[in-house]
Scaffold this motif. Structure first.
Motif: not given
Length: 784
Positions: A555-565
């Motif tokens: 999901e977009p929110g999880a992709r954002k967290v993943y990208a930050i990691l």
């Protein structure tokens, strides 16, 4: 009534010489009884002195006080303010997650300062030697108890107070800005009528005029922000022209800076006379500011204040505002809760804010009341003016809030499952009767009795039973025929690491597998703690550039967290993601550490080591091949990169380089000596194959031994042996010297057998040690 007459031995602990009318009225309950006390009083009326009196009452009989501050920024301020107690020979110790914790100092402290979250964490671990001090407190002072009504933090404060009362039975002194239902809080805390105070607006040192100003909402959020800014300046202008001061609250740190810049231009355009550029002495003083933008701004009589500024800059801004050298100050909400910094005019420009974990949210009504309460300067103004700038559709809601205030509600029902699991995991609840006894200690129970139209206590009891059944079915607790309740390993891990139950279940599933780096990062990005994270349109291109197409399923929110990691591990977070990156990364680090503990508890040393290495990389951004350097105290991102560039990528290489090699790599001699000493305190693993054969005939077999030797400090390790990728043996042990591992060599159908010995470190971010040996399988000889 002079302070020196009432508490002569503590007169120096107070910043004033006489108690005011409100303080005098509360004095007998605080000093002449041991009753629990609840006091509601307007902002700036002197509530802090009530907290200090409660602390003094404990100190004069050698007791220990715990002060629960509503936010972390205030714990630091209290530490600075209460140097006065230190000067009298009493120890003040702040316990927060951002500092190294010293259990001995905490145990010896006379005054402890914590946030609700840290107090929750400490009380969950009260039976450990590190946190046993928390059960020895004699008085608990709750600053701003109306935090109970916070949707995100209220339940934490509620369970902390209930838990402390069950564990230590301390005196409770609860303080608050004006609250509508002070009697409910008093009933919850068993405060008698004589120790319950509801001080009205007549105790405000300055009258308050509070109202709403609407603006015309447009289609462009950026333009709306400036419409609200011009409206705020319209409201502040007449006061600024009359030598008054204005305090404008905005939603983010960046907005304080941008609003101050725009306001300087607009003030010059309107020719409002507030600049101080002609004052040579002040111009010289401003050179002490570390922030260059702030240094230029204060000379125009405009400043900004937020938690990201250095302590030096915040202290100077606060002092200059108190002195009247700054006329217009833009700030985030932190200032409203902390420093007593009133202004003639207070304007809340933004009623909505972006939360990195929640997306766009409405400002808490508690924050609104707190901010508006800063209007009016005692000794300077007869009236203070407070304004909320909002869209017309919300005007009635805010007018009602300003006129009537807000009843404090319990938020515990929203998180009841997590908190019930925590109590069972701690052992404070052993059976169904205990659950009901615990429930009766909560604010939820007392509020339900006083407001049955809002709360149905019968349905709450039914809900508790349903939650217990669900916790049992999901494996968090166990029950017996006698209605006994006990925690499982899963339940204890969820409680210890503050996990949402859904997240704990996912981590449990992952701990039963053999995950790779991608699996771990995806599990963290998909954690329930990040469910409300949203990706704004401007961020999505940066996310796509950071992640490969294989992560499109998130999901977009999880992709954002993943990208930050991913960006954190490479030290290259895209600029578009940086505003939310710090909060998301700090929460992710906590979750990765929790996942590592799942691997440890479920005997998966390789997974634990993977989590430890990922945690270190997310925190420091060091390259994957140099992550072992982070096991050395004093080696972070900068030094890690510097050493890696010189080919020093692990503790073994550090030992080989010696002090001279580390100095050549760019470290100072003192740092090099410390780093080398740290390296010698880590394990140094070597695998010795002994008489391991190079070949074996097909059909034959031979039992061999491999020695795993540790030439460094002892450590817990996981040792795994595979042949052609198939596990032969796995063992977890504490290795101080050496261990032998039996390995069978079988002449199988394969032509080559690749034996791999892998040694992992479940508790350290050291890269695994892998050694291979190939055995050739000779074809069977034909019978002659």
């Amino acid at each position: 009534m002079e302070v020196a007459e009432v508490v002569p031995e503590f007169a120096e602990a107070f910043s004033f010489e006489e108690f005011n009318a409100m303080q005098r009225e509360a004095l007998p309950a605080l000093l002449d009884t041991d009753a629990n006390v609840v006091a509601s009083a307007p902002t700036a009326s002197g509530k802090t002195a009530l907290a200090e009196l409660a602390i003094v009452d404990a100190l004069r009989v050698a007791g220990t006080a715990l002060f629960v501050a509503p936010m972390r920024a205030l714990t630091n301020e209290k530490e600075a303010e209460w140097d006065r107690f230190e000067d009298l020979g009493y120890s003040v110790y702040v316990v927060t997650g951002e500092r190294d914790f010293n259990p001995r100092r905490a145990a010896r402290a006379d005054v402890l300062v914590m946030t609700p979250e840290k107090a929750d964490s400490a009380t969950r671990k009260h039976d450990s030697p590190r946190y046993s001090f928390v059960t020895d407190v004699d008085v608990v002072v709750i600053d701003e108890v109306h935090l109970l009504d916070s949707e995100t933090r209220g339940s934490v404060l509620e369970v902390v107070v209930s838990r402390l009362r069950r564990l230590a039975d301390p005196r409770i002194v609860a303080l608050s800005a004006t609250m509508e239902n002070v009697e409910d809080v008093a009933a919850w805390l068993d405060a008698p009528d004589a120790a319950t105070f509801d001080f009205g607006d007549e105790y405000r040192p300055v009258d308050l005029h509070a109202d709403v100003q609407t603006y015309t909402h447009g289609d462009n959020a950026f333009a709306d922000k400036y419409r609200r800014l011009y409206t705020a300046l319209d409201l502040a202008e007449p006061h600024l022209r009359e030598d008054g001061q204005a305090l404008v609250f905005v939603s983010s740190r960046q907005d304080t800076v941008q609003a101050a810049k725009k306001a300087r231009d607009e003030i010059a355009e309107r020719d409002i006379p507030i600049a101080t550029r002609g004052e040579y002495d002040f111009h010289t003083e401003t050179q002490a500011l570390e922030n260059g933008t702030l240094r230029q701004s204060v000379l125009d009589g405009v400043a900004f204040h937020h938690a990201g500024l250095s302590k030096n800059d915040k202290d100077l801004v606060e002092e200059w505002f108190k002195q009247g050298r700054i006329d217009l100050l833009f700030s985030t909400s932190t200032l409203a809760w902390g420093v007593n910094l009133p202004a003639r005019c207070v304007v809340i420009r933004d009623t909505k804010l972006h939360d990195p974990l929640e997306g766009e949210v409405d400002m808490s009504p508690l924050d609104v009341i707190q901010m508006i309460g800063r209007a009016g300067r005692p000794g300077y103004d007869d009236v203070g003016y407070g304004w909320v700038v909002c869209d017309r559709s919300e005007a009635d809601r805010y007018r009602r809030l300003l006129r009537e205030g807000k009843a404090i509600e319990s938020r515990l029902a929203d998180d009841l499952a997590e908190h019930l699991n925590a109590e069972i995991a701690m052992g404070t609840i052993h059976g169904l009767d205990d659950v009901m006894d615990w429930l009766e200690t909560t604010f939820l129970y007392h509020r339900a009795r006083s407001a049955p139209e809002t709360y149905d206590y019968g349905s709450i009891r039914d809900r508790v039973r349903t939650i217990l059944d669900d916790l049992r079915d999901r494996g968090f607790i166990e029950t017996d025929e006698g209605l006994g309740l006990s925690p499982t390993t899963l339940g204890v891990l969820a409680s210890t690491y503050y996990l949402h139950l859904d997240t704990a279940e996912r981590f449990h599933e992952l701990a039963s597998a053999a995950p790779d780096e991608r699996d771990v990062l995806r599990a963290v990005a998909r954690a329930s703690e990040f469910d409300s994270v949203s990706a704004r349109q401007a961020e999505r291109d940066a996310i796509d550039d950071t992640l490969d197409a294989g992560e499109k399923s998130l999901e977009p929110g999880a992709r954002k967290v993943y990208a930050i990691l991913v960006g954190s591990m490479d030290g290259s977070i895209p600029p578009e993601l940086r505003s939310d990156a710090w909060v998301i990364r700090q929460n992710a680090l906590r979750l990765v550490a929790a996942l590592g503990e799942f691997f440890v508890r479920y005997d998966r040393p390789a997974g634990a080591n993977l989590a430890a290495r990922l945690e270190a990389r997310i925190e420091t951004g060091v390259p994957a091949d140099a992550v072992g350097l982070t096991a050395l105290d004093g080696v972070g991102s900068g030094r890690g990169h510097r050493l890696a560039q010189e080919g020093i990528t692990d503790p073994n290489a550090v030992r080989e380089a010696g002090v001279s090699g580390l100095v050549d790599a760019g470290l100072s001699e003192g740092v090099a000596e410390n780093v080398l000493e740290q390296a010698t305190d880590l394990p140094a693993i070597h695998v010795e194959w002994g008489d391991f054969p190079e070949a074996i005939d097909r059909g034959d077999n031979e039992l061999c031994e491999v020695t795993v030797r540790n030439a460094g400090a002892g450590a817990r390790v996981g040792v795994r042996v595979t042949v052609n990728g198939v596990e032969m043996t796995a063992d977890g042990t504490y290795l101080s010297d050496e261990m032998t591992v039996p390995v069978g060599v079988f002449g199988a159908e394969d032509d080559r057998l690749t034996y791999t010995v892998t040694v992992t470190f479940p508790r350290a971010p050291l890269r695994p040690v892998r050694e291979e040996r190939v055995v050739v399988v000779n074809a069977a000889q034909a019978n002659l």
